[in-house]
Design a protein around this motif. Structure first.
Motif, short mmCIF file in Angstrom:
data_model
loop_
_atom_site.label_atom_id
_atom_site.label_comp_id
_atom_site.label_asym_id
_atom_site.label_seq_id
_atom_site.Cartn_x
_atom_site.Cartn_y
_atom_site.Cartn_z
N CYS A 81 0.85 -1.19 0.00
CA CYS A 81 0.00 0.00 0.00
C CYS A 81 0.89 1.25 0.00
O CYS A 81 1.58 1.54 0.99
N ASN A 82 0.89 2.00 -1.10
CA ASN A 82 1.81 3.11 -1.28
C ASN A 82 1.12 4.36 -1.81
O ASN A 82 0.17 4.28 -2.60
N LEU A 83 1.65 5.51 -1.38
CA LEU A 83 1.30 6.80 -1.96
C LEU A 83 2.60 7.49 -2.34
O LEU A 83 3.51 7.64 -1.50
N LEU A 84 2.72 7.90 -3.60
CA LEU A 84 3.89 8.64 -4.08
C LEU A 84 3.45 10.06 -4.39
O LEU A 84 2.43 10.27 -5.06
N ILE A 85 4.20 11.03 -3.88
CA ILE A 85 3.86 12.44 -4.08
C ILE A 85 5.05 13.15 -4.70
O ILE A 85 6.15 13.15 -4.13
N SER A 86 4.86 13.77 -5.86
CA SER A 86 5.97 14.54 -6.43
C SER A 86 6.18 15.80 -5.59
O SER A 86 5.23 16.49 -5.22
N TRP A 87 7.46 16.05 -5.30
CA TRP A 87 7.82 17.22 -4.48
C TRP A 87 9.26 17.59 -4.81
O TRP A 87 10.11 16.69 -4.91
#
Length: 303
Positions: A27-33
């Motif tokens: 279970c993953n969330l990737l956020i560009s930053w």
């Protein structure tokens, strides 16, 4: 002159194995930053508002791993998000992020942000130099090579820099989504075959750490069986069952394989542990190595 030391180099010198190190949450969330504002944390940047930090930490407490990703051509105030295992992506402005993360926390619909299904795959390469200097030294040049080669091969991979993926001593470290396959010690010579193998839906065994959802022992078995099959010219899918404990401390892992030509086979893989003295990160270099336990396959027994 004192020689600069790197945990990646010392890990290789002591024979620290790659197989069995591929664990990763599903279970993953990737956020560009923007990478220039990353902190030592894999999920928090220095310029994030406290309210956004709170929402991220709430998601993590609920079982979702959060990583930051970066690409130089991406707008700084516009954020690409990827969700796994949902296999969704969406783009939002920064001011919309808190509300979107609230919806995730509360398991509400994301329809208002127009999520789309992911049709290709992602390759993330850890370049998190603020976490470990090896990820900057070895990771960034590998990321660049992956991006160039992906474009050259006209592959369906989106290539991003990533914050900490685990196993700094194994830099350059890479994970492929949604396949959830992890790689380590990737040199520039490994980049083209890695992308070609992944495009064909097969792991590149030379740098393979294992499938993220398997246990360390099962990952060692996965790699050993795939190598055994490769020597026989067989490309196959594996079914890896739960390990069966033995009285001497070893485990036996039953494996079934199925090739595209209809051939099948069954193996029992005997796995044992050994101790290795290593440093896990560059931060441990001054303290020196500690003892860790590693799994290895001692025998494959066809049935």
């Amino acid at each position: 002159m004192t020689r600069q030391r790197f945990c990646t180099v010392e890990s290789l010198e002591v024979g620290d194995p790659l197989p069995g190190t591929g664990a990763h949450p599903q279970c993953n969330l990737l956020i560009s930053w923007p990478r220039k504002t990353w902190s030592r944390s894999l999920r928090i940047a220095n310029d994030m508002e406290p309210a956004l930090v709170d929402r991220i930490e709430t998601l993590v407490a609920g079982g979702r791993r959060v990583n930051l990703i970066h690409r130089r051509d991406w707008p700084q105030d516009r954020h690409r998000l990827y969700l796994f295992p949902e296999n969704l992506w969406l783009d939002v402005d920064r001011e919309a992020l808190p509300a979107l993360l609230d919806a995730l926390v509360n398991r509400q619909s994301l329809t208002r942000w127009s999520p789309a299904s992911l049709t290709g795959s992602l390759i993330l390469c850890c370049t998190h130099g603020k976490k470990d200097k090896c990820c900057a030294k070895f990771g960034y040049r590998t990321y660049q090579a992956l991006a160039r080669e992906s474009h050259k091969q006209q592959s369906q991979f989106d290539v991003w820099e990533s914050s900490h993926l685990g196993g700094c001593r194994l830099a350059a470290s890479v994970i492929v989504f949604p396949a959830l396959r992890k790689y380590g010690r990737i040199s520039e010579q490994d980049v083209a075959p890695l992308i070609a193998h992944e495009a064909a839906g097969r792991p590149y065994l030379a740098c393979y750490r294992g499938y993220g959802r398997l246990t360390p022992a099962q990952q060692c078995v996965e790699i050993a069986v795939l190598e055994w099959l490769e020597k026989q010219g067989i490309s196959a899918e594996l079914q890896i069952d739960d390990a069966v404990a033995q009285q001497d401390g070893a485990v036996v892992v039953p494996v079934s394989w199925y090739s595209g030509e209809g051939a099948t086979g069954y193996l029992d893989a005997r796995c044992e542990t050994r101790e290795i003295s290593r440093v896990d990160t560059c931060a441990d270099l001054d303290e020196g190595p500690s003892v860790s336990e590693c799994w290895f396959v001692s025998r494959l027994i066809p049935r």
